[in-house]
Write an enzyme that holds these catalytic residues in place. Structure first.
Site, PDB file in Angstrom:
ATOM      1  N   ASP A  13       0.837  -1.203   0.000  1.00 34.95           N
ATOM      2  CA  ASP A  13       0.000   0.000   0.000  1.00 34.95           C
ATOM      3  C   ASP A  13       0.875   1.257   0.000  1.00 34.95           C
ATOM      4  O   ASP A  13       1.667   1.471   0.915  1.00 34.95           O
ATOM      5  CB  ASP A  13      -0.884  -0.027   1.259  1.00 34.95           C
ATOM      6  N   GLN A  14       0.734   2.049  -1.036  1.00 36.55           N
ATOM      7  CA  GLN A  14       1.354   3.374  -1.096  1.00 36.55           C
ATOM      8  C   GLN A  14       2.881   3.297  -1.273  1.00 36.55           C
ATOM      9  O   GLN A  14       3.618   4.103  -0.727  1.00 36.55           O
ATOM     10  CB  GLN A  14       0.979   4.194   0.145  1.00 36.55           C
ATOM     11  N   CYS A  53      -6.736   4.344  -2.561  1.00 42.56           N
ATOM     12  CA  CYS A  53      -6.742   2.924  -2.185  1.00 42.56           C
ATOM     13  C   CYS A  53      -7.874   2.105  -2.797  1.00 42.56           C
ATOM     14  O   CYS A  53      -7.650   1.219  -3.624  1.00 42.56           O
ATOM     15  CB  CYS A  53      -6.790   2.799  -0.669  1.00 42.56           C
ATOM     16  N   HIS A 103     -10.206  -3.504   0.907  1.00 44.45           N
ATOM     17  CA  HIS A 103     -11.025  -2.297   1.016  1.00 44.45           C
ATOM     18  C   HIS A 103     -12.329  -2.421   0.232  1.00 44.45           C
ATOM     19  O   HIS A 103     -12.793  -1.462  -0.391  1.00 44.45           O
ATOM     20  CB  HIS A 103     -10.232  -1.072   0.543  1.00 44.45           C
ATOM     21  N   ASP A 289      -0.856  -0.554  -4.726  1.00 35.04           N
ATOM     22  CA  ASP A 289      -2.111   0.012  -5.233  1.00 35.04           C
ATOM     23  C   ASP A 289      -1.920   1.406  -5.820  1.00 35.04           C
ATOM     24  O   ASP A 289      -2.668   1.826  -6.698  1.00 35.04           O
ATOM     25  CB  ASP A 289      -3.201   0.012  -4.149  1.00 35.04           C
ATOM     26  N   HIS A 290      -0.934   2.136  -5.334  1.00 36.44           N
ATOM     27  CA  HIS A 290      -0.605   3.474  -5.853  1.00 36.44           C
ATOM     28  C   HIS A 290       0.721   3.878  -5.239  1.00 36.44           C
ATOM     29  O   HIS A 290       1.325   3.118  -4.470  1.00 36.44           O
ATOM     30  CB  HIS A 290      -1.699   4.499  -5.520  1.00 36.44           C
TER      31      HIS A 290
END
Length: 497
Positions: A13-14, A53, A103, A289-290
């Site tokens: 994540d991130q 997200c 999510h 995810d990003h």
């Protein structure tokens, strides 16, 4: 390779691509990920299709843009009628399981996964519905993320990722001793290195004496920012703040420490694969995810189309794939077609945005020819924002904010907006026409505004009287460490440090 290999999908994540050695970083200590990159396929120019997200994950899972599946923000219901890669793989004969964060929003908390091994980290209801017509005071991460960065031996995020790893390892061993002969698809999805920028001392110490790379572009004045950046900085309470160099360095060091921590967790997963004999017939896919701006321009979040926030690592490794680097433009919507191709699944029931990544291999790495599309439809904007990435150019359009055009070959840090450059007007007009053809902005805006109003009513109603939870495996009276919208997010995020 058997006809249907196992698939292990590792998602974090991130994580911005440029923080890994495979993408040019010089200090990141992530030996497990380094080995994956050295023995696998590194997609050098991979992007998310929505730098936030939940929408990014829904777009990835369906192989479609968020505007096509109604995934407008972090509180948009993910429709149960839209097939995901987990659905297609189950039809193709796979056992599917998810350990960690996905999510999902709404009553369907499986979306094709046969088993969920953990709860999710964030609320599955409409707690985070934005309101374009009146944003009001928002409860998002703030400047504490940078000011308190550093060493943390235990946090909610650490608790979560430890459980995600334990459950995933146990599942791999359970498969090995079961009578189920089906190949497996296992998605292991972590919350690190998402802020707060905190890490355990063991991983903090790995960077002792290392020169922590500071942002190449320091905090800018309001006048130097584009309109969307200004709104985001205001939303996070960071507009006009210039953090001390020691605070910035500490936050970035902790971010690196979180990557090293993730690397140690992933090594446990891969050790379990090897111990059970599954490694020889398993494709490993690693991505995020990003990305994360990580202090560039004074920005400490995602939600923008700058490279740090939009570009993600993407590595595919299997014993039968030739190690190589692929410069073609790719994005997360390519994962569903790739998984389906690996599994020998049937044709998708509807047109998809992406294509099979394996079709790009062993071609001698020609110049990129593909196009990547991305969107931002969530909070801190009064109108949809669209992005088109092709060749060396990145085009960003908002009917409210105007246009940006960057030549990433000549301007890798995206400092020179060419939108009004006379030699680029023909290109700008072509991109504008392409955006008009790709997106019906007026219809999309109406759909977003109506969706926000509907969800706000449902949210307010669900908060009255007896509450019903959509979160996986939880009843209304369960007490969990994970965030469920019952307190301020900031207070939850910065607790347990």
């Amino acid at each position: 390779m058997k006809k249907q290999p196992n698939i292990l999908f590792l998602q974090v994540d991130q994580l911005t691509a440029s923080s890994l050695r495979a993408y040019g970083d010089e200090i990141c200590h992530a030996p497990t990920l380094d080995r994956l990159a050295e023995t696998g396929v590194v997609f050098e120019n991979a992007y998310c299709n929505f730098p936030l997200c939940a929408p990014s994950r829904f777009s990835m899972a369906t192989g479609q843009l968020c505007s096509a599946v109604g995934a407008y923000d972090n509180a948009a219901e993910f429709s149960a009628e839209i097939p995901t890669y987990a659905h297609y793989l189950r039809v193709a004969g796979y056992q599917t399981a998810l350990s960690g964060k996905m999510h999902f929003i709404g009553p369907d908390q499986f979306h094709g996964f046969e088993k969920r091994l953990t709860a999710d980290l964030y609320p599955a209801d409409f707690a985070w519905v934005p309101n374009w017509q009146n944003e009001g005071k928002r409860d998002t991460n703030d400047d504490r993320a940078v000011r308190i960065a550093g060493i943390c031996e235990r946090s909610v995020q650490i608790d979560y990722d430890e459980e995600v790893t334990f459950k995933a390892v146990q599942h791999i061993f359970d498969i090995a001793r079961s009578d189920d002969e089906r190949p497996f698809f296992l998605q292991v999805s972590y919350t690190h290195p998402h802020e707060p920028y905190l890490c355990r001392k063991e991983f903090w110490d790995l960077y002792e004496g290392k020169e922590i790379p500071m942002p190449r572009i320091p905090a800018l004045s309001e006048q130097e920012h584009d309109p969307h950046s200004v709104r985001l900085l205001k939303d996070f309470g960071m507009l006009g703040i210039r953090f001390r160099d020691e605070d910035v360095g500490r936050a970035i060091r902790a971010y690196y420490g979180s990557i090293s921590y993730l690397d140690s967790l992933i090594s446990r997963i891969l050790d379990a694969l090897a111990a059970t004999g599954a490694a020889d017939n398993t494709v490993i896919v690693f991505t995020s995810d990003h990305g994360e701006m990580l202090g560039e321009r004074g920005m400490w979040f995602k939600k923008h189309f700058f490279e740090k926030a939009l570009r993600v690592p993407l590595i595919v490794q299997a014993p039968w794939l030739n190690a190589q680097r692929v410069g073609e433009l790719t994005s997360l919507v390519d994962l569903l077609p790739t998984f389906c191709a690996l599994a020998g699944a049937g044709e998708p029931v509807e047109p998809l945005e992406g294509a099979d990544l394996l079709s790009l291999l062993d071609r001698g790495n020609p110049p990129p020819q593909r196009t990547v599309y991305a969107e931002y439809l969530a909070e801190a904007t009064p109108a949809p924002i669209f992005m088109i990435r092709r060749g060396t150019y990145k085009f960003i359009q908002s009917s409210h904010d105007g246009i940006m055009l960057f030549d990433l070959a000549e301007d890798p840090h995206e400092r020179t907006n060419l939108a009004r450059s006379e030699p680029h007007q023909e290109l700008v007009e072509a991109f504008q026409e392409e955006a008009r053809t790709k997106w019906d902005e007026a219809a999309l805006t109406d759909a977003i505004l109506l969706s926000q109003k509907r969800r706000a009513v449902v949210r307010d109603a669900m908060n009255r009287g007896q509450k019903h939870l959509w979160n996986h495996g939880e009843s209304e009276t369960d007490k969990v460490l994970w965030y469920r919208g019952t307190q301020g997010y900031n207070e939850w995020a910065f607790d347990y440090i």
